[in-house]
Scaffold this motif. Structure first.
Motif, short mmCIF file in Angstrom:
data_model
loop_
_atom_site.label_atom_id
_atom_site.label_comp_id
_atom_site.label_asym_id
_atom_site.label_seq_id
_atom_site.Cartn_x
_atom_site.Cartn_y
_atom_site.Cartn_z
N ASP A 183 -19.89 -1.33 -12.04
CA ASP A 183 -19.09 -0.47 -11.15
C ASP A 183 -18.18 0.41 -11.98
OD1 ASP A 183 -17.46 0.68 -9.27
OD2 ASP A 183 -16.49 -1.17 -8.64
N ILE A 184 -18.50 1.69 -12.03
CA ILE A 184 -17.74 2.61 -12.87
C ILE A 184 -16.33 2.86 -12.31
CG2 ILE A 184 -18.61 4.73 -11.81
CD1 ILE A 184 -18.17 4.38 -15.56
N SER A 185 -16.08 2.49 -11.07
CA SER A 185 -14.72 2.70 -10.55
C SER A 185 -13.77 1.58 -10.99
CB SER A 185 -14.73 2.84 -9.02
OG SER A 185 -14.96 1.60 -8.41
N ALA A 228 -14.72 1.69 -16.66
CA ALA A 228 -14.62 3.15 -16.85
C ALA A 228 -14.09 3.46 -18.25
CB ALA A 228 -13.71 3.76 -15.79
N GLN A 229 -13.11 2.67 -18.68
CA GLN A 229 -12.54 2.89 -20.01
C GLN A 229 -13.62 2.64 -21.09
OE1 GLN A 229 -9.00 3.83 -20.90
NE2 GLN A 229 -10.47 4.41 -22.48
N VAL A 241 -16.90 2.92 -20.77
CA VAL A 241 -17.89 3.99 -20.74
C VAL A 241 -17.32 5.25 -21.39
CG1 VAL A 241 -19.29 5.49 -19.23
CG2 VAL A 241 -19.14 3.04 -18.77
N ALA A 242 -16.02 5.49 -21.19
CA ALA A 242 -15.37 6.64 -21.83
C ALA A 242 -15.45 6.51 -23.36
CB ALA A 242 -13.92 6.75 -21.38
N GLU A 285 -19.29 6.92 -24.40
CA GLU A 285 -19.80 8.29 -24.27
C GLU A 285 -19.24 9.16 -25.38
OE1 GLU A 285 -20.37 12.41 -23.07
OE2 GLU A 285 -18.51 11.42 -23.59
N LEU A 311 -20.98 8.29 -28.67
CA LEU A 311 -22.40 8.66 -28.60
C LEU A 311 -22.56 10.17 -28.68
CD1 LEU A 311 -23.61 6.15 -25.88
CD2 LEU A 311 -24.28 6.17 -28.29
N CYS A 369 -26.06 10.21 -22.56
CA CYS A 369 -25.97 8.94 -21.81
C CYS A 369 -26.57 9.08 -20.43
CB CYS A 369 -24.51 8.57 -21.59
SG CYS A 369 -23.57 8.40 -23.09
N ILE A 370 -27.49 8.19 -20.11
CA ILE A 370 -27.90 8.06 -18.71
C ILE A 370 -27.13 6.87 -18.16
CG2 ILE A 370 -29.77 7.62 -17.11
CD1 ILE A 370 -31.66 8.94 -18.81
N LEU A 371 -26.43 7.10 -17.06
CA LEU A 371 -25.55 6.07 -16.51
C LEU A 371 -26.17 5.45 -15.27
CD1 LEU A 371 -22.65 4.77 -16.43
CD2 LEU A 371 -22.07 6.59 -14.81
N GLY A 372 -26.16 4.12 -15.23
CA GLY A 372 -26.55 3.40 -14.02
C GLY A 372 -25.43 2.48 -13.59
N CYS A 373 -25.16 2.43 -12.29
CA CYS A 373 -24.13 1.52 -11.76
C CYS A 373 -24.83 0.55 -10.83
CB CYS A 373 -23.06 2.30 -11.01
SG CYS A 373 -22.30 3.62 -11.98
N ILE A 392 -13.90 10.08 -18.01
CA ILE A 392 -14.31 9.04 -17.06
C ILE A 392 -13.28 7.90 -17.00
CG2 ILE A 392 -15.74 7.77 -18.73
CD1 ILE A 392 -16.85 8.34 -15.15
N SER A 393 -12.36 7.83 -17.94
CA SER A 393 -11.36 6.76 -17.86
C SER A 393 -10.22 7.11 -16.90
CB SER A 393 -10.79 6.41 -19.25
OG SER A 393 -9.93 7.42 -19.70
N ALA A 408 -13.36 8.50 -12.25
CA ALA A 408 -14.26 7.35 -12.27
C ALA A 408 -14.70 7.00 -10.85
CB ALA A 408 -13.58 6.15 -12.93
N GLN A 409 -13.76 7.08 -9.93
CA GLN A 409 -14.09 6.77 -8.53
C GLN A 409 -15.09 7.79 -8.00
OE1 GLN A 409 -12.72 4.02 -6.40
NE2 GLN A 409 -14.68 4.75 -5.66
N ALA A 454 -18.48 7.07 -9.39
CA ALA A 454 -19.02 5.87 -8.72
C ALA A 454 -19.65 6.26 -7.38
CB ALA A 454 -17.93 4.82 -8.53
N GLU A 502 -22.91 8.45 -8.17
CA GLU A 502 -24.03 7.68 -8.72
C GLU A 502 -24.66 6.83 -7.63
OE1 GLU A 502 -26.43 4.68 -10.71
OE2 GLU A 502 -24.83 4.35 -9.28
N CYS A 528 -28.62 9.76 -13.23
CA CYS A 528 -27.47 10.56 -13.65
C CYS A 528 -27.37 10.60 -15.16
CB CYS A 528 -26.17 9.92 -13.15
SG CYS A 528 -26.10 9.74 -11.39
N ILE A 529 -27.29 11.81 -15.70
CA ILE A 529 -26.89 11.95 -17.09
C ILE A 529 -25.42 12.30 -17.07
CG2 ILE A 529 -27.19 13.18 -19.25
CD1 ILE A 529 -29.96 13.58 -18.74
N LEU A 530 -24.63 11.52 -17.78
CA LEU A 530 -23.17 11.69 -17.74
C LEU A 530 -22.67 12.37 -19.00
CD1 LEU A 530 -20.41 10.92 -16.34
CD2 LEU A 530 -20.44 8.90 -17.84
#
Lengths: 334, 334
Positions: free
Chosen positions: A67-69, A74-75, A77-78, A81, A84, A91-95, B68-69, B74-75, B78, B81, B91-93
């Protein structure tokens, strides 16, 4: 036919196959010949590792999180990313949420893309501790692409894990509360993830080592919502406690809200500790003592290891444990 | 040669070209023939829109955000996605930060992937209000793929925007404070983004309509960090104010920390309002009155419009403004 099969048939590790593919001179001629023979026999095309080297690579990394929220995720992933991107990866993101079936679906989706590696963010991917069959989809993924897990441990070939020493962190904070004379320490938790299990073990060990029982009534599981935690605690009319060890800042703040309604002074009447050292821990009042599990270090470690795996390096550590430390603020008297 | 050129050369809109490509019967034969002739003449392959329809589509959406942080962003990601996954899109982020050059680099990277659409999350992409040349990279992107902006407005073909009515929200909250007899209302802000400019305009208009001056000394710009805001306010020995309208919850909580140190009672001595109705607004004490800009609605609207554009629908609105509402809690007396 994948690199895993080649490794098995050659009787060597995946890392060795990778080194052969990458022309490393750290492999003996004998081994090299054996691996090449198997590869030829099977018609194996070494795409997975070649990708990471820029040969046939889309320079794309799959990141799966529940859950990116969630502020902690989220921190992470930040941080991921950001690094990277510096190395030229997208980055391909999946939640996926927290349900195993949904995790499988999301992982399949990511694997169907041409990703060079898969990064799993969150302890939830290391299972619930009861049924390790739940992890088979991760072992399967690791046969296709290197897997990096942040904040949890799964042992298996081509899986690299980095996590905080949650056991020790909670052991230390619980012991500190015991030293301050606390007798009824509430363990406040919202999951049975790998990390949560380590935290519980630390709590129980500290009590046991001090000669106290680890009472079930003081292990309190709830949802990770501030007002929900507060209300659940208010409903427990018979539950008494003089301190709270929470496995997340949000839970700790729920306890803080509870203490306010009960007219308890913090930290005089009740000590409360959180976890993750998030922005919430400085937003509340009084500000929250919280365990810092050095998320940036965990993420950096995962990326460092990823680059090493791509370069066919030997001895990339399959697990790295990083010590946490307690950020002391105003909800404790230590 | 892209769909934009075909539209220009045919003298029709991008949407019309899209409808021709998709075989819609809503286009007159005359127009259809003209567009097809131009396409043939130019050797144009209609990949952009065909992708969205599943023809030659990677079913991948690029999402670009500054950071995203940030809890609000982030919400949003979310929500996006989650819905994109339901419709089978990946999704590419990209996380670009707030600097224009970095935004361009990240956008180029996303466009170089085979994306079906680009979603920009955050008011920062609508420029700083001073130099609209800063937006040329977004107009260029919109010639290649449909662009959806959440929480800001850029007017241009193939760009679809959805944003809260920030002007009205801040106008209303400022007016409410004026009604309560507040004379020195501090406007606390951390950027010059589109959304921040609308908020400032609402603040100024409310003061003007009430016959008050909008004093520059009461427009306070700072960083979006709780302790930083608190310390900056403490440093302003001569700055007096009896209420705070903040453009973000984090800023408002900085003001709350300031009030505590100054021994001011909230809301009796000072009223404070935040923005975004984030988890921070219920974590602080007293809990924060905050503007809810209905982020989920904004995200849903973007996805709805995206699907419509993919289907070649007519009259997809280029801008949608959604009313905000004030979530009243304990830092105001209204």
């Amino acid at each position: 036919m994948n690199i895993y099969d080649v490794a098995k048939m050659s009787g060597v590790s995946i890392a060795t196959v990778s080194r052969v593919v990458n022309g490393s001179d750290k492999v003996s001629d004998r081994t090299k010949q054996k691996v090449l023979a198997v590869m030829e026999e099977c018609g194996y095309t070494p795409n997975v590792f070649a990708r990471g080297l820029g040969l046939d690579s889309m320079k794309t990394i799959g990141i799966l999180c529940p859950d990116i929220s969630d502020a902690f995720i989220a921190q992470a992933v930040a941080f991921l990313e950001n690094r990277l991107h510096k190395y030229g990866y997208d980055c391909i993101l999946g939640c996926s949420g927290y349900d195993t079936e949904a995790k499988k679906v999301h992982m399949e989706r990511l694997l169907s893309k041409r990703i060079d590696a898969l990064i799993l963010v969150g302890s939830t991917y290391a299972g619930h501790g009861k049924d390790d069959n739940n992890l088979s989809y991760i072992y399967e993924a690791a046969q296709k692409t290197p897997v990096f897990l942040i904040n949890g441990l799964i042992e298996g070939e081509n899986i690299y894990c980095c996590y905080g020493d949650d056991f020790q962190a909670v052991y230390d904070v619980t012991s500190e509360l015991i030293c301050r004379g606390k007798k009824r320490i509430l363990f406040l938790c919202d999951s049975y993830s790998y990390s949560a299990r380590k935290k519980l073990a630390g709590y129980e060990a500290a009590l046991t080592d001090a000669g106290y029982p680890a009472l079930n009534e003081l292990k309190f599981y709830t949802k990770n919502r501030i007002h929900y935690v507060r209300d659940m605690l208010l409903e427990q009319k018979d539950l008494e406690f003089d301190s709270v060890v929470a496995t997340d800042d949000c839970l700790a703040i729920g306890a803080l809200k509870y203490a306010k309604i009960k007219g308890m002074r913090v930290p005089e009447d009740i000590c409360i500790t959180g976890y993750n050292n998030s922005q919430l821990s400085v937003g509340c009042e009084p500000e929250l003592t919280s365990v810092d599990n050095h998320l940036e270090k965990l993420c950096d470690n995962a990326i460092d290891n990823m680059l090493k795996v791509f370069q066919g390096e030997e001895n990339v550590p399959a697990k790295t444990e990083i010590p946490c430390n307690l950020k002391k603020r105003c909800t404790t008297d230590f």
